[in-house]
Design a protein around this motif. Structure first.
Motif, PDB file in Angstrom:
ATOM      1  N   LEU A 193     -67.971  58.133  87.380  1.00 52.48           N
ATOM      2  CA  LEU A 193     -68.478  56.913  87.999  1.00 52.48           C
ATOM      3  C   LEU A 193     -69.898  57.106  88.524  1.00 52.48           C
ATOM      4  O   LEU A 193     -70.757  56.236  88.343  1.00 52.48           O
ATOM      5  CB  LEU A 193     -67.551  56.476  89.138  1.00 52.48           C
ATOM      6  N   ILE A 194     -70.154  58.250  89.149  1.00 55.65           N
ATOM      7  CA  ILE A 194     -71.496  58.513  89.676  1.00 55.65           C
ATOM      8  C   ILE A 194     -72.502  58.667  88.535  1.00 55.65           C
ATOM      9  O   ILE A 194     -73.646  58.215  88.626  1.00 55.65           O
ATOM     10  CB  ILE A 194     -71.496  59.769  90.575  1.00 55.65           C
ATOM     11  N   TYR A 195     -72.059  59.284  87.422  1.00 54.35           N
ATOM     12  CA  TYR A 195     -72.941  59.395  86.253  1.00 54.35           C
ATOM     13  C   TYR A 195     -73.324  58.005  85.730  1.00 54.35           C
ATOM     14  O   TYR A 195     -74.484  57.740  85.405  1.00 54.35           O
ATOM     15  CB  TYR A 195     -72.243  60.184  85.143  1.00 54.35           C
ATOM     16  N   VAL A 196     -72.318  57.124  85.647  1.00 55.58           N
ATOM     17  CA  VAL A 196     -72.575  55.768  85.148  1.00 55.58           C
ATOM     18  C   VAL A 196     -73.522  55.034  86.092  1.00 55.58           C
ATOM     19  O   VAL A 196     -74.474  54.365  85.661  1.00 55.58           O
ATOM     20  CB  VAL A 196     -71.250  54.991  84.994  1.00 55.58           C
ATOM     21  N   MET A 197     -73.284  55.168  87.396  1.00 57.64           N
ATOM     22  CA  MET A 197     -74.162  54.513  88.379  1.00 57.64           C
ATOM     23  C   MET A 197     -75.584  55.074  88.309  1.00 57.64           C
ATOM     24  O   MET A 197     -76.563  54.332  88.417  1.00 57.64           O
ATOM     25  CB  MET A 197     -73.592  54.693  89.785  1.00 57.64           C
ATOM     26  N   LEU A 243     -75.442  48.132  77.392  1.00 57.67           N
ATOM     27  CA  LEU A 243     -75.354  47.854  78.823  1.00 57.67           C
ATOM     28  C   LEU A 243     -76.463  48.564  79.608  1.00 57.67           C
ATOM     29  O   LEU A 243     -76.901  48.080  80.651  1.00 57.67           O
ATOM     30  CB  LEU A 243     -73.981  48.261  79.357  1.00 57.67           C
ATOM     31  N   GLY A 244     -76.911  49.695  79.084  1.00 57.17           N
ATOM     32  CA  GLY A 244     -78.021  50.385  79.729  1.00 57.17           C
ATOM     33  C   GLY A 244     -79.304  49.573  79.646  1.00 57.17           C
ATOM     34  O   GLY A 244     -80.025  49.426  80.634  1.00 57.17           O
ATOM     35  N   MET A 245     -79.587  49.038  78.462  1.00 62.27           N
ATOM     36  CA  MET A 245     -80.769  48.208  78.307  1.00 62.27           C
ATOM     37  C   MET A 245     -80.675  46.947  79.166  1.00 62.27           C
ATOM     38  O   MET A 245     -81.653  46.520  79.793  1.00 62.27           O
ATOM     39  CB  MET A 245     -80.973  47.835  76.837  1.00 62.27           C
ATOM     40  N   LEU A 246     -79.490  46.354  79.207  1.00 63.25           N
ATOM     41  CA  LEU A 246     -79.295  45.167  80.029  1.00 63.25           C
ATOM     42  C   LEU A 246     -79.507  45.490  81.515  1.00 63.25           C
ATOM     43  O   LEU A 246     -80.028  44.664  82.268  1.00 63.25           O
ATOM     44  CB  LEU A 246     -77.899  44.595  79.806  1.00 63.25           C
ATOM     45  N   SER A 247     -79.126  46.689  81.929  1.00 68.55           N
ATOM     46  CA  SER A 247     -79.371  47.117  83.307  1.00 68.55           C
ATOM     47  C   SER A 247     -80.871  47.213  83.576  1.00 68.55           C
ATOM     48  O   SER A 247     -81.336  46.899  84.675  1.00 68.55           O
ATOM     49  CB  SER A 247     -78.699  48.466  83.563  1.00 68.55           C
ATOM     50  N   GLY A 248     -81.613  47.660  82.576  1.00 71.54           N
ATOM     51  CA  GLY A 248     -83.064  47.687  82.722  1.00 71.54           C
ATOM     52  C   GLY A 248     -83.629  46.292  82.916  1.00 71.54           C
ATOM     53  O   GLY A 248     -84.524  46.066  83.738  1.00 71.54           O
ATOM     54  N   TYR A 249     -83.081  45.334  82.170  1.00 66.54           N
ATOM     55  CA  TYR A 249     -83.541  43.950  82.313  1.00 66.54           C
ATOM     56  C   TYR A 249     -83.224  43.402  83.700  1.00 66.54           C
ATOM     57  O   TYR A 249     -83.929  42.519  84.202  1.00 66.54           O
ATOM     58  CB  TYR A 249     -82.892  43.065  81.247  1.00 66.54           C
ATOM     59  N   CYS A 250     -82.170  43.914  84.336  1.00 68.18           N
ATOM     60  CA  CYS A 250     -81.891  43.520  85.720  1.00 68.18           C
ATOM     61  C   CYS A 250     -83.056  43.926  86.615  1.00 68.18           C
ATOM     62  O   CYS A 250     -83.442  43.193  87.522  1.00 68.18           O
ATOM     63  CB  CYS A 250     -80.597  44.166  86.209  1.00 68.18           C
ATOM     64  N   LEU A 286     -79.148  41.811  91.061  1.00 70.60           N
ATOM     65  CA  LEU A 286     -78.271  42.833  91.644  1.00 70.60           C
ATOM     66  C   LEU A 286     -76.820  42.632  91.221  1.00 70.60           C
ATOM     67  O   LEU A 286     -76.107  43.597  90.921  1.00 70.60           O
ATOM     68  CB  LEU A 286     -78.380  42.788  93.174  1.00 70.60           C
ATOM     69  N   ALA A 287     -76.382  41.363  91.193  1.00 65.57           N
ATOM     70  CA  ALA A 287     -75.008  41.070  90.775  1.00 65.57           C
ATOM     71  C   ALA A 287     -74.781  41.492  89.325  1.00 65.57           C
ATOM     72  O   ALA A 287     -73.743  42.107  88.988  1.00 65.57           O
ATOM     73  CB  ALA A 287     -74.720  39.581  90.955  1.00 65.57           C
ATOM     74  N   MET A 288     -75.728  41.190  88.446  1.00 61.72           N
ATOM     75  CA  MET A 288     -75.613  41.589  87.043  1.00 61.72           C
ATOM     76  C   MET A 288     -75.597  43.108  86.896  1.00 61.72           C
ATOM     77  O   MET A 288     -74.872  43.663  86.064  1.00 61.72           O
ATOM     78  CB  MET A 288     -76.777  40.999  86.235  1.00 61.72           C
ATOM     79  N   LEU A 289     -76.388  43.792  87.723  1.00 63.66           N
ATOM     80  CA  LEU A 289     -76.440  45.249  87.652  1.00 63.66           C
ATOM     81  C   LEU A 289     -75.092  45.858  88.019  1.00 63.66           C
ATOM     82  O   LEU A 289     -74.618  46.795  87.362  1.00 63.66           O
ATOM     83  CB  LEU A 289     -77.539  45.763  88.588  1.00 63.66           C
ATOM     84  N   ILE A 290     -74.462  45.336  89.045  1.00 61.90           N
ATOM     85  CA  ILE A 290     -73.137  45.835  89.452  1.00 61.90           C
ATOM     86  C   ILE A 290     -72.103  45.558  88.360  1.00 61.90           C
ATOM     87  O   ILE A 290     -71.272  46.414  88.028  1.00 61.90           O
ATOM     88  CB  ILE A 290     -72.714  45.185  90.778  1.00 61.90           C
ATOM     89  N   ILE A 291     -72.166  44.360  87.770  1.00 62.83           N
ATOM     90  CA  ILE A 291     -71.235  44.018  86.696  1.00 62.83           C
ATOM     91  C   ILE A 291     -71.429  44.938  85.489  1.00 62.83           C
ATOM     92  O   ILE A 291     -70.454  45.407  84.876  1.00 62.83           O
ATOM     93  CB  ILE A 291     -71.417  42.540  86.287  1.00 62.83           C
ATOM     94  N   ASN A 292     -72.674  45.227  85.133  1.00 64.34           N
ATOM     95  CA  ASN A 292     -72.956  46.139  84.024  1.00 64.34           C
ATOM     96  C   ASN A 292     -72.357  47.520  84.275  1.00 64.34           C
ATOM     97  O   ASN A 292     -71.801  48.152  83.368  1.00 64.34           O
ATOM     98  CB  ASN A 292     -74.469  46.280  83.821  1.00 64.34           C
ATOM     99  N   THR A 293     -72.484  47.986  85.522  1.00 57.07           N
ATOM    100  CA  THR A 293     -71.953  49.300  85.880  1.00 57.07           C
ATOM    101  C   THR A 293     -70.433  49.343  85.717  1.00 57.07           C
ATOM    102  O   THR A 293     -69.880  50.293  85.143  1.00 57.07           O
ATOM    103  CB  THR A 293     -72.342  49.642  87.330  1.00 57.07           C
ATOM    104  N   VAL A 294     -69.762  48.303  86.196  1.00 56.47           N
ATOM    105  CA  VAL A 294     -68.300  48.233  86.090  1.00 56.47           C
ATOM    106  C   VAL A 294     -67.872  48.163  84.627  1.00 56.47           C
ATOM    107  O   VAL A 294     -66.938  48.860  84.194  1.00 56.47           O
ATOM    108  CB  VAL A 294     -67.759  47.019  86.881  1.00 56.47           C
ATOM    109  N   LEU A 295     -68.542  47.329  83.837  1.00 60.74           N
ATOM    110  CA  LEU A 295     -68.192  47.180  82.427  1.00 60.74           C
ATOM    111  C   LEU A 295     -68.395  48.481  81.662  1.00 60.74           C
ATOM    112  O   LEU A 295     -67.557  48.862  80.814  1.00 60.74           O
ATOM    113  CB  LEU A 295     -69.030  46.067  81.798  1.00 60.74           C
ATOM    114  N   MET A 296     -69.475  49.190  81.930  1.00 52.46           N
ATOM    115  CA  MET A 296     -69.715  50.451  81.242  1.00 52.46           C
ATOM    116  C   MET A 296     -68.642  51.482  81.583  1.00 52.46           C
ATOM    117  O   MET A 296     -68.140  52.185  80.693  1.00 52.46           O
ATOM    118  CB  MET A 296     -71.100  51.011  81.615  1.00 52.46           C
ATOM    119  N   TYR A 297     -68.272  51.545  82.843  1.00 55.75           N
ATOM    120  CA  TYR A 297     -67.240  52.496  83.281  1.00 55.75           C
ATOM    121  C   TYR A 297     -65.889  52.181  82.642  1.00 55.75           C
ATOM    122  O   TYR A 297     -65.143  53.090  82.259  1.00 55.75           O
ATOM    123  CB  TYR A 297     -67.130  52.452  84.799  1.00 55.75           C
ATOM    124  N   MET A 298     -65.583  50.881  82.487  1.00 52.83           N
ATOM    125  CA  MET A 298     -64.278  50.483  81.970  1.00 52.83           C
ATOM    126  C   MET A 298     -64.200  50.509  80.438  1.00 52.83           C
ATOM    127  O   MET A 298     -63.155  50.812  79.868  1.00 52.83           O
ATOM    128  CB  MET A 298     -63.921  49.081  82.476  1.00 52.83           C
TER     129      MET A 298
END
Length: 301
Positions: A193-197, A243-250, A286-298
């Protein structure tokens, strides 16, 4: 062919610079003209001059922008009533030149193996010719309008190019490897989880600093995404990459460094608060970034 596109772009910028020098209503016409002249010469002479000279030209551009030597002048604009009458007469025909640019670029990329930038340049020239044909305006007026838009945007017009170069420099300097080593030292082993975050928030943070998600992707994916998430943890590279690229767009939504998204629209819309777009996008980002993190982990493991 790409070199010819660069040459044409450079010549257009040089024309803008000459117009700026001759614009007596622009109190900062010397600085404005010098900026576009240097920038235009970098396009025309970039493949012929040594790298150190290009570097000096970049420093000169930075000094002109930092010193506030830009100014707005006279662009021989039509009055508001004429613009309204013309818009009512042409209606949706005015969208034709704008649609030709993306359509032509995509078509070029699908039908040829030549750089899409060539298609973009050719489509832009075709779009200009059709716009002149539809509106019956003179080519000279199109030059004035082009200069008006560039002067309105100012130095931010070239920020994307600068930031892309910065990302390349970071990659060549081995910043990704350094980031990977730091993450492995700080974060305990096998803490998925910490790696994904670290990856998703790192993408957003580097994009905030650099203003360019593509540049951040090269650094953070090399340093965290591939070695820690794909190789060490066996994650799905497709999901991680998307999801990593989408996190960058956040991160893009939260930074003035992404000037073409957040500062230029504020200038063109003449907003009183130049950071209003960023403040509006901050919480959704910020909300999208948290969602991306959860989706990547799952989904990726």
């Amino acid at each position: 062919m790409l070199e010819y596109i660069y040459q044409i772009t450079g010549l257009l910028l040089i024309i803008f610079s000459l117009q700026s020098f001759a614009d007596k209503e622009n109190k900062k016409r010397i600085g404005t003209g010098l900026f576009w002249l240097i920038y235009g010469l970098s396009f025309c002479l970039g493949s012929f001059i040594p790298d150190w000279l290009t570097g000096l030209m970049v420093l000169a551009l930075t000094l002109i922008a930092a010193a506030g030597l830009f100014g707005i002048g006279s662009y021989k604009e039509s009055n508001s009533q004429f613009k309204a009458e013309q818009a009512a007469m042409f209606k949706n025909k005015l969208f034709i030149p704008a649609l030709i640019v993306p359509a032509g670029t995509i078509l070029w990329s699908q039908l040829t193996d030549i750089s899409a930038l060539v298609g973009l340049g050719l489509s832009s020239m075709l779009s200009l010719a059709i716009a002149i044909s539809i509106t019956k305006c003179s080519p000279t007026q199109s030059m004035h309008e082009g200069r008006r838009l560039l002067d309105t945007i100012g130095w931010a017009a070239i920020l994307a190019q600068f930031l892309a170069a910065l990302g390349y420099v970071f990659g060549q300097a081995g910043v990704g490897e350094t980031v990977s080593q730091l993450v492995q030292i700080i974060i305990p082993e096998n803490n998925l989880l910490i790696y994904v975050m670290a990856y998703t928030f790192g993408m957003a943070l580097f994009t905030i600093v650099m203003g360019n998600a593509f540049a951040a992707f090269a650094v953070i994916t090399t340093g965290i995404g591939i070695p820690l998430l794909v190789v060490a943890e066996g994650g799905d590279p497709t999901i991680i990459g998307v999801l990593g690229m989408l996190s960058g767009y956040c991160g893009t939504l939260m930074t003035p460094m992404a000037a073409n998204y957040n500062i230029v629209p504020a200038v063109l819309l003449e907003l009183k608060n130049k950071n209003q777009i960023i403040s509006t996008q901050l919480l959704p980002g910020l909300a999208m970034l948290i969602i991306n993190t959860v989706l990547m982990y799952m989904l990726a493991f």
